[in-house]
Design an enzyme around this catalytic site. Sequence first.
Site, PDB file in Angstrom:
ATOM      1  N   ASP A 173       6.285  -0.583 -14.755  1.00 12.83           N
ATOM      2  CA  ASP A 173       6.293   0.492 -13.765  1.00 12.83           C
ATOM      3  C   ASP A 173       5.779   1.783 -14.398  1.00 12.83           C
ATOM      4  O   ASP A 173       6.210   2.158 -15.499  1.00 12.83           O
ATOM      5  CB  ASP A 173       7.723   0.710 -13.239  1.00 12.83           C
ATOM      6  CG  ASP A 173       7.762   1.657 -12.058  1.00 12.83           C
ATOM      7  OD1 ASP A 173       7.542   1.197 -10.933  1.00 12.83           O
ATOM      8  OD2 ASP A 173       7.997   2.864 -12.282  1.00 12.83           O
ATOM      9  N   ASP A 190      -4.831   6.793  -7.973  1.00 10.84           N
ATOM     10  CA  ASP A 190      -5.536   5.510  -7.904  1.00 10.84           C
ATOM     11  C   ASP A 190      -6.262   5.219  -9.209  1.00 10.84           C
ATOM     12  O   ASP A 190      -6.283   4.068  -9.686  1.00 10.84           O
ATOM     13  CB  ASP A 190      -6.536   5.519  -6.752  1.00 10.84           C
ATOM     14  CG  ASP A 190      -5.865   5.448  -5.388  1.00 10.84           C
ATOM     15  OD1 ASP A 190      -4.653   5.148  -5.333  1.00 10.84           O
ATOM     16  OD2 ASP A 190      -6.551   5.687  -4.378  1.00 10.84           O
ATOM     17  N   GLU A 217       3.216   1.352  -7.731  1.00  9.23           N
ATOM     18  CA  GLU A 217       2.860   1.538  -9.144  1.00  9.23           C
ATOM     19  C   GLU A 217       3.524   0.501 -10.038  1.00  9.23           C
ATOM     20  O   GLU A 217       3.612   0.691 -11.255  1.00  9.23           O
ATOM     21  CB  GLU A 217       3.254   2.950  -9.602  1.00  9.23           C
ATOM     22  CG  GLU A 217       4.737   3.222  -9.652  1.00  9.23           C
ATOM     23  CD  GLU A 217       5.330   3.700  -8.332  1.00  9.23           C
ATOM     24  OE1 GLU A 217       6.396   4.333  -8.368  1.00  9.23           O
ATOM     25  OE2 GLU A 217       4.719   3.451  -7.272  1.00  9.23           O
TER      26      GLU A 217
END
Length: 296
Positions: A173, A190, A217
Amino acid sequence: MDNDITIDYIENNLSIFKKLYDVIRVIDPITKRVLLYNGNTIVEKGSTCFNKIGRESICENCISIRALKDKKTYMKIESVDSKSYLITVLPIEVENKTLIVELIKEVTDSLFYGHSLDGEGCKVSNIISDLKLMTIRDSLTDIGNRRFIDETLPIDMQLCFKKDEPISIIMVDVDYFKMINDKFGHTTGDFVLKELAGCLKQCIRNKKDWIGRYGGEEFLVCIPGADEKAALEIAERMHECILKKKFIHNNEDIKVTASFGICSTVDKKITVEEFLNFADKKLYEAKNAGRNRIVF
């Protein structure tokens, strides 16, 4: 003759199609059984209709049932493993019963789309492969998407358990990703996800290992055959790769770190959901302990 076509009539009058199709057969679309005409009696051949194209179960989009219901002729492309088949079905009346004539042709290398036959790109089999790839790839990061994870992880678990091998997963993460989006914008966010996915891909061992975008994410790394020690080594490589990489976008130097949670198992009774939950708990232990670390 329109409503009383017999199977021997079909066999005698469809000989021209034998050059166009690999299989010409009559089936009962309800029972999925292949039929033969023996004198004046319809008999079952003993095989199911889907076996011929290498399937082990009934097609989800059975056009024979549709042809039976609508009394119309239908065609479809069926893709099984690495082969593609053109299937044409038409309803007929035999002994006061509606049956289906199926015409099957393997078209893996012979069916094209468009006006030009130049190159491999216009093969229907390649188009089907591209469409399949679109359904399982995350367009931003060019790794597997959630559907790919849901379809692939259970298979890899069963294969490892069958061979009495361990399997490991790593949940990854991006730390403080919302702050990155809020400060630099979603375009930069992004960019970070795409670059981080590239870091993860550099660190997996071979073609058996894979990475998927679990959501937002968060990423999942699957390492079939790897025990906890091997999984930890891979996670450490990934962690180091992210720390060393410079994430620069629109002349902005973005500090990026990630947290890792590892779970390894040889327990054949564990479910996919339990496996993912164990790894997820380790990930949150890493985040609650200050982030930018590995917990296993």
